[in-house]
Design an enzyme around this catalytic site. Structure first.
Site, mmCIF file in Angstrom:
data_model
loop_
_atom_site.group_PDB
_atom_site.id
_atom_site.type_symbol
_atom_site.label_atom_id
_atom_site.label_comp_id
_atom_site.label_asym_id
_atom_site.label_seq_id
_atom_site.Cartn_x
_atom_site.Cartn_y
_atom_site.Cartn_z
ATOM 1 C CB CYS A 15 -0.929 0.005 1.206
ATOM 2 S SG CYS A 15 -2.076 -1.379 1.225
ATOM 3 C CB CYS B 217 1.217 1.030 7.621
ATOM 4 S SG CYS B 217 -0.417 0.439 8.036
#
Length: 470
Positions: free
Chosen positions: A134, A454
């Site tokens: 991500c 994160c």
């Protein structure tokens, strides 16, 4: 460790509301008209000032909707063209292009190159693609920062793209091996012999792995377990998700989502806004069943980010180059930190570990930050990080720190919505976070912004933004 962490965290002192707990980060700062010669200018001797000139994204859409017949490079090309249209930067001025993506289309594995050619950039302009879950477009941006800081480039375009509407599905390994061997067979007899060995189970397709390879666990399962470990209730998660959608709707209606550029989809309508923003009610959200840990989990479709298609792009320059070309930078990219955690028990706790590190690098505290933009993969993940960041016990026992870093105040946190409402096209989210932070700093008159995302680790960036015009 999981059971130990769960037992210990449940005994942490809980605040009166989830609003007091915080999330993940990256640091940017504002290009003020006058920059005092102090530590908090964050300038570094011998290192170029690197600025965000502009950033755009095509609307983020729920997968299976308007973008469903396109390919990833189509979306990335549209974002690049939107950036060119908004900035009027000459294509030949761009030294390098970097794009992030997670689930790669095998026909265009270097999607940065294909999108750049489609957007009209010279075939002499180098381009490459990175992947880091991500935080892929965060990696694309910091790669550009490194190139400029090293003096290799003056102008870099970074971005990210994801098309979850059409993910690659493979034949089984047995079938692939047979087909490759068949391709090398020279005689009809050899070919017939190979074909005769094919069995029905050879035709079972292999879907893209949503689970982490090292743990065989999806992020949804990780989020559910993390929420349980930190005693984050279902109602707290739903409440936070409702906040995200409500703020996103307000920002969309108020014309604050300035990074969105229209995209004329071939053969379809022109898309002008995100389509996943849907404020609901606690009652309606409470009716949904657990999505991952059944039947007792607390993570549902309502408090998770949804599968999303989209692309983004930002224009990065050395400050000297930007000013010479007549641009007013939106923000300085000042510092960034990457961390990596245990993929089983702390997969989604990257912001908790990265935030204090980037603040210490910059010589700042949480109180100095005016704008926080944290990626919202799951409401439970956000709230668990908030609780961890606000815990002296967790800091001392798991982070090797003497005291907690503290929580961002809610009035500064994701004020224009987040990934839960705006959408999360994996590779494209990081650029959205950075340009949103830059726009908020300018709108709200702030000086310092912290952006966090994160995945299998965590990434934090700090910015210094432009002062609000008088």
């Amino acid at each position: 460790m999981s059971s130990m962490l769960t037992h210990a965290i449940r005994h942490l002192p809980a605040s009166s509301a989830w609003a007091a707990r915080a999330c993940k980060c990256l640091y940017i700062s504002s290009p003020l008209a006058v920059q005092p010669k102090s530590k908090k200018t964050l300038t570094k001797s011998g290192v170029k000032n690197i600025v965000v000139v502009e950033g755009v994204r095509i609307p983020f859409l729920q997968s299976g909707t308007t973008y469903t017949d396109l390919m990833p490079h189509d979306l990335a090309r549209a974002a690049l063209q939107g950036l060119l249209n908004r900035t009027s930067v000459p294509r030949d001025v761009v030294d390098y292009i970097v794009y992030g993506t997670v689930i790669q289309e095998v026909k265009t594995s270097n999607v940065a190159r294909e999108a750049a050619l489609g957007a009209g950039f010279s075939d002499k302009t180098p381009a490459h693609t990175v992947t880091m879950a991500c935080i892929s477009s965060n990696q694309a941006m910091t790669t550009g920062v490194g190139m400029i800081a090293a003096g290799q480039c003056d102008v870099v375009v970074a971005g990210g793209v994801e098309l979850m509407s059409d993910v690659p599905i493979r034949h089984s390994r047995k079938m692939r091996k047979t087909m490759l061997t068949l391709n090398r067979a020279k005689t009809l007899g050899q070919k017939l012999s190979l074909i005769s060995k094919i069995r029905p189970d050879y035709f079972t397709p292999e879907l893209p792995a949503v689970a982490e390879f090292s743990t065989s666990e999806t992020m949804g399962h990780s989020a559910d377990r993390l929420a349980a470990a930190f005693a984050v209730s279902r109602s707290e998660q739903d409440e936070y998700a409702l906040r995200s959608h409500t703020l996103a709707k307000k920002a969309q209606d108020g014309g604050l989502l300035l990074d969105v550029v229209p995209f004329k989809v071939p053969g379809k309508e022109t898309v002008t806004k995100d389509n996943g923003i849907r404020p609901s009610s606690m009652e309606q959200m409470g009716k949904l069943k657990p999505a991952f840990v059944k039947p007792y989990g607390t993570v549902t479709a309502a408090n998770s980010s949804f599968l999303t298609d989209g692309a983004s792009a930002v224009l990065l320059m050395s400050e000297e180059k930007a000013l010479a070309m007549g641009y007013k930078p939106k923000a300085y990219l000042r510092d960034f930190v990457y961390v990596s955690q245990d993929p089983k028990d702390q997969l989604l706790l990257g912001p908790t570990y990265a935030t204090p590190k980037v603040l210490e690098k910059a010589g700042l505290t949480m109180a100095d930050i005016d704008v926080f933009e944290f990626h919202e993969a799951f409401a439970g993940q956000i709230l668990a990080n908030l609780k961890a960041m606000d815990s002296d016990w967790f800091a001392q026992n798991y982070m090797g720190r003497k005291s907690k870093v503290g929580s961002p105040p809610l009035e500064k946190f994701n004020n224009w919505g987040g990934s839960l409402s705006l959408g999360h096209p994996f590779g494209a989210t990081g650029c959205r976070l950075v340009i949103t932070a830059a726009h908020r700093l300018r709108k709200e008159g702030g000086q310092y912004g912290l952006v966090a995302a994160c995945a299998a680790g965590g990434q934090v960036t700090m910015l210094r933004g432009r002062a609000r015009p008088s």
